[in-house]
Design a protein around this motif. Structure first.
Motif, PDB file in Angstrom:
ATOM      1  N   GLU A 186      43.846  12.714 -10.214  1.00 28.53           N
ATOM      2  CA  GLU A 186      43.688  12.713  -8.754  1.00 28.53           C
ATOM      3  C   GLU A 186      42.590  13.689  -8.341  1.00 28.53           C
ATOM      4  N   ALA A 187      42.544  14.850  -8.961  1.00 27.96           N
ATOM      5  CA  ALA A 187      41.500  15.834  -8.658  1.00 27.96           C
ATOM      6  C   ALA A 187      40.118  15.279  -8.997  1.00 27.96           C
ATOM      7  N   VAL A 188      39.999  14.577 -10.130  1.00 27.52           N
ATOM      8  CA  VAL A 188      38.715  13.967 -10.512  1.00 27.52           C
ATOM      9  C   VAL A 188      38.307  12.929  -9.472  1.00 27.52           C
ATOM     10  N   MET A 189      39.225  12.065  -9.069  1.00 25.75           N
ATOM     11  CA  MET A 189      38.906  11.026  -8.089  1.00 25.75           C
ATOM     12  C   MET A 189      38.460  11.624  -6.757  1.00 25.75           C
ATOM     13  N   ARG A 190      39.144  12.646  -6.312  1.00 29.06           N
ATOM     14  CA  ARG A 190      38.758  13.284  -5.042  1.00 29.06           C
ATOM     15  C   ARG A 190      37.386  13.958  -5.170  1.00 29.06           C
ATOM     16  N   ALA A 191      37.146  14.620  -6.295  1.00 22.69           N
ATOM     17  CA  ALA A 191      35.856  15.282  -6.500  1.00 22.69           C
ATOM     18  C   ALA A 191      34.723  14.266  -6.611  1.00 22.69           C
ATOM     19  N   LEU A 192      34.964  13.160  -7.322  1.00 28.31           N
ATOM     20  CA  LEU A 192      33.940  12.114  -7.423  1.00 28.31           C
ATOM     21  C   LEU A 192      33.632  11.517  -6.055  1.00 28.31           C
ATOM     22  N   GLY A 193      34.670  11.246  -5.289  1.00 24.20           N
ATOM     23  CA  GLY A 193      34.465  10.694  -3.952  1.00 24.20           C
ATOM     24  C   GLY A 193      33.643  11.621  -3.078  1.00 24.20           C
ATOM     25  N   ARG A 194      33.963  12.896  -3.118  1.00 19.46           N
ATOM     26  CA  ARG A 194      33.205  13.883  -2.333  1.00 19.46           C
ATOM     27  C   ARG A 194      31.769  13.983  -2.828  1.00 19.46           C
ATOM     28  N   MET A 195      31.587  14.013  -4.148  1.00 16.60           N
ATOM     29  CA  MET A 195      30.246  14.124  -4.728  1.00 16.60           C
ATOM     30  C   MET A 195      29.377  12.929  -4.344  1.00 16.60           C
ATOM     31  N   MET A 196      29.950  11.729  -4.319  1.00 17.66           N
ATOM     32  CA  MET A 196      29.172  10.526  -3.996  1.00 17.66           C
ATOM     33  C   MET A 196      28.663  10.556  -2.560  1.00 17.66           C
ATOM     34  N   VAL A 197      29.343  11.284  -1.698  1.00 18.42           N
ATOM     35  CA  VAL A 197      28.908  11.425  -0.309  1.00 18.42           C
ATOM     36  C   VAL A 197      27.939  12.599  -0.152  1.00 18.42           C
ATOM     37  N   VAL A 198      28.289  13.732  -0.727  1.00 12.23           N
ATOM     38  CA  VAL A 198      27.551  14.975  -0.493  1.00 12.23           C
ATOM     39  C   VAL A 198      26.242  15.058  -1.279  1.00 12.23           C
ATOM     40  N   LEU A 199      26.244  14.657  -2.543  1.00 10.73           N
ATOM     41  CA  LEU A 199      25.055  14.841  -3.385  1.00 10.73           C
ATOM     42  C   LEU A 199      23.809  14.149  -2.825  1.00 10.73           C
ATOM     43  N   PRO A 200      23.868  12.872  -2.467  1.00 15.44           N
ATOM     44  CA  PRO A 200      22.646  12.262  -1.904  1.00 15.44           C
ATOM     45  C   PRO A 200      22.168  12.970  -0.637  1.00 15.44           C
ATOM     46  N   ARG A 201      23.102  13.439   0.180  1.00 10.38           N
ATOM     47  CA  ARG A 201      22.706  14.158   1.401  1.00 10.38           C
ATOM     48  C   ARG A 201      21.968  15.445   1.071  1.00 10.38           C
ATOM     49  N   ARG A 202      22.458  16.167   0.068  1.00 12.89           N
ATOM     50  CA  ARG A 202      21.813  17.433  -0.307  1.00 12.89           C
ATOM     51  C   ARG A 202      20.434  17.203  -0.917  1.00 12.89           C
ATOM     52  N   LEU A 203      20.327  16.214  -1.796  1.00 13.86           N
ATOM     53  CA  LEU A 203      19.028  15.902  -2.393  1.00 13.86           C
ATOM     54  C   LEU A 203      18.036  15.464  -1.315  1.00 13.86           C
ATOM     55  N   ASP A 204      18.512  14.649  -0.381  1.00 13.89           N
ATOM     56  CA  ASP A 204      17.669  14.183   0.716  1.00 13.89           C
ATOM     57  C   ASP A 204      17.245  15.359   1.598  1.00 13.89           C
ATOM     58  N   ALA A 205      18.172  16.248   1.899  1.00 11.73           N
ATOM     59  CA  ALA A 205      17.857  17.388   2.762  1.00 11.73           C
ATOM     60  C   ALA A 205      16.788  18.277   2.136  1.00 11.73           C
ATOM     61  N   ASP A 206      16.878  18.510   0.826  1.00 10.18           N
ATOM     62  CA  ASP A 206      15.874  19.347   0.157  1.00 10.18           C
ATOM     63  C   ASP A 206      14.496  18.697   0.202  1.00 10.18           C
ATOM     64  N   LEU A 207      14.426  17.404  -0.089  1.00  9.37           N
ATOM     65  CA  LEU A 207      13.138  16.705  -0.058  1.00  9.37           C
ATOM     66  C   LEU A 207      12.575  16.657   1.359  1.00  9.37           C
ATOM     67  N   THR A 208      13.440  16.403   2.319  1.00 10.41           N
ATOM     68  CA  THR A 208      12.991  16.324   3.710  1.00 10.41           C
ATOM     69  C   THR A 208      12.460  17.672   4.177  1.00 10.41           C
ATOM     70  N   ARG A 209      13.202  18.724   3.877  1.00  9.98           N
ATOM     71  CA  ARG A 209      12.804  20.069   4.310  1.00  9.98           C
ATOM     72  C   ARG A 209      11.502  20.515   3.638  1.00  9.98           C
ATOM     73  N   ASP A 210      11.423  20.355   2.319  1.00 10.21           N
ATOM     74  CA  ASP A 210      10.299  20.925   1.573  1.00 10.21           C
ATOM     75  C   ASP A 210       9.101  19.986   1.428  1.00 10.21           C
TER      76      ASP A 210
END
Length: 148
Positions: free
Chosen positions: A11-35
């Motif tokens: 259950e912890a893996v599933m919740r972490a994967l779900g969160r990562m699938m949402v958050v990671l692209p946003r963070r990568l996008d934010a870094d590229l957009t900013r810099d």
């Protein structure tokens, strides 16, 4: 027979994967957009074209590779074309279809943004995986991604 419930670790893996699938692209996008003033979608399209034979792909194949709708890719290609980073040309095999072709300017822009993206990937992904067997992790994620 009902399915077996998930263990607390599963259950912890599933919740972490779900969160990562949402958050990671946003963070990568934010870094590229900013810099780099470039979206992750733009970077992804240029990267896929840079890896394709002849630096060209059918628009539908590029949309699939970038996990975008064809209409979304059409809009993105229009933006990249206006920046001189790609050209859209008729397919040689099928004159009804269009191919996206990476320009020299597009390849230069990708190379310019690459260090920022690499730093972002290291910070948001690999800095958290130091203790894991990356080969095994890559194989497992690959299987999940291919639907096996």
């Amino acid at each position: 027979m009902p399915p077996e419930p998930l263990t607390s670790d599963e259950e912890a893996v599933m919740r972490a994967l779900g969160r990562m699938m949402v958050v990671l692209p946003r963070r990568l996008d934010a870094d590229l957009t900013r810099d780099e003033r470039m979206s992750l979608s733009e970077y992804s399209a240029l990267r896929h074209l840079s890896e394709a034979p002849g630096h060209r792909m059918r628009m539908s194949a590029l949309a699939g590779a970038c996990d975008m709708s064809l209409s979304g890719m059409t809009r993105l290609a229009g933006k990249l074309e206006s920046l001189g980073q790609l050209e859209r040309v008729r397919c040689e095999q099928d004159a009804r279809g269009l191919e996206a072709v990476l320009t020299d300017k597009g390849l230069a822009r990708l190379r310019e943004a690459w260090p920022t993206h690499l730093r972002s990937v290291r910070r948001h992904v690999f800095d958290h995986l130091a203790e894991l067997d990356l080969h095994t992790l890559a194989a497992a994620l690959g299987k999940m991604g291919s639907g096996c």
